[in-house]
Design a protein around this motif. Structure first.
Motif, PDB file in Angstrom:
ATOM      1  N   THR A 197      48.991  88.907 -34.387  1.00 29.12           N
ATOM      2  CA  THR A 197      48.734  88.158 -32.912  1.00 29.12           C
ATOM      3  C   THR A 197      48.130  86.946 -33.201  1.00 29.12           C
ATOM      4  O   THR A 197      48.695  85.957 -32.802  1.00 29.12           O
ATOM      5  N   LEU A 198      47.199  87.027 -34.091  1.00 25.33           N
ATOM      6  CA  LEU A 198      46.397  85.701 -34.185  1.00 25.33           C
ATOM      7  C   LEU A 198      47.133  84.664 -34.892  1.00 25.33           C
ATOM      8  O   LEU A 198      47.236  83.457 -34.448  1.00 25.33           O
TER       9      LEU A 198
ATOM     10  N   THR B  69      49.584  83.048 -32.298  1.00 27.42           N
ATOM     11  CA  THR B  69      48.919  82.396 -31.615  1.00 27.42           C
ATOM     12  C   THR B  69      48.497  80.976 -31.985  1.00 27.42           C
ATOM     13  O   THR B  69      48.838  80.012 -31.525  1.00 27.42           O
TER      14      THR B  69
ATOM     15  N   MET C 279      50.224  77.362 -31.157  1.00 26.19           N
ATOM     16  CA  MET C 279      49.319  76.282 -30.819  1.00 26.19           C
ATOM     17  C   MET C 279      49.658  75.062 -31.575  1.00 26.19           C
ATOM     18  O   MET C 279      49.615  73.851 -31.102  1.00 26.19           O
TER      19      MET C 279
ATOM     20  N   PHE D 206      46.278  79.274 -25.214  1.00 29.92           N
ATOM     21  CA  PHE D 206      45.791  79.967 -26.469  1.00 29.92           C
ATOM     22  C   PHE D 206      44.428  79.510 -27.062  1.00 29.92           C
ATOM     23  O   PHE D 206      43.802  80.539 -27.440  1.00 29.92           O
TER      24      PHE D 206
ATOM     25  N   SER E 167      42.243  82.152 -25.061  1.00 31.15           N
ATOM     26  CA  SER E 167      42.428  83.406 -25.535  1.00 31.15           C
ATOM     27  C   SER E 167      41.537  83.589 -26.984  1.00 31.15           C
ATOM     28  O   SER E 167      40.713  84.587 -27.044  1.00 31.15           O
ATOM     29  N   VAL E 168      41.597  82.665 -27.987  1.00 33.65           N
ATOM     30  CA  VAL E 168      40.871  82.654 -29.261  1.00 33.65           C
ATOM     31  C   VAL E 168      39.278  82.611 -28.758  1.00 33.65           C
ATOM     32  O   VAL E 168      38.733  83.357 -29.501  1.00 33.65           O
TER      33      VAL E 168
ATOM     34  N   SER F 225      43.556  81.011 -17.706  1.00 36.66           N
ATOM     35  CA  SER F 225      44.728  80.731 -18.324  1.00 36.66           C
ATOM     36  C   SER F 225      45.705  80.511 -17.303  1.00 36.66           C
ATOM     37  O   SER F 225      46.531  79.099 -17.489  1.00 36.66           O
TER      38      SER F 225
END
Length: 105
Positions: free
Chosen positions: A14-15, A18, A22, A59, A62-63, A87
């Motif tokens: 997922t990272l 993302t 980005m 993004f 989220s991070v 978001s």
């Protein structure tokens, strides 16, 4: 042990997705900004700002929430409500900038 590795693999996947999204958003924003600089076009500036808020800001939020959640022990409220609200606000403002860029003289 196996389920921990599965969760870690899912998190890392997922990272990675993302970060890829980005980076792609950043490239698009950079090209729009270059268009603004090259032609001194205010609509291109608003387009770049809007695209940054739509593609990059969610993004980053989220991070940042994920990292801050580990250090600050943010509860489920922050992830379930605050992150989606922030978001969506960034996306709405970004879409407003894009619309403004399309309709301004």
């Amino acid at each position: 042990m196996s389920s921990e590795l599965t969760v870690l693999a899912a998190y890392l996947f997922t990272l990675a997705l993302t970060l890829l999204a980005m980076i792609m958003g950043f490239i698009i924003v950079f090209q729009a900004y270059r268009g603004y600089r090259r032609h001194n076009s205010r609509p291109m500036l608003y387009l770049a700002i809007g695209l940054a808020l739509v593609t990059i800001a969610p993004f980053l939020l989220s991070v940042m929430f994920t990292i801050a959640g580990d250090f600050l022990s943010l509860g489920s409220f922050a992830f379930a409500y605050m992150l989606p609200i922030l978001s969506r606000c960034a996306e709405i403002i970004g879409l407003g900038c894009i619309l403004y860029s399309l309709y301004m003289q």
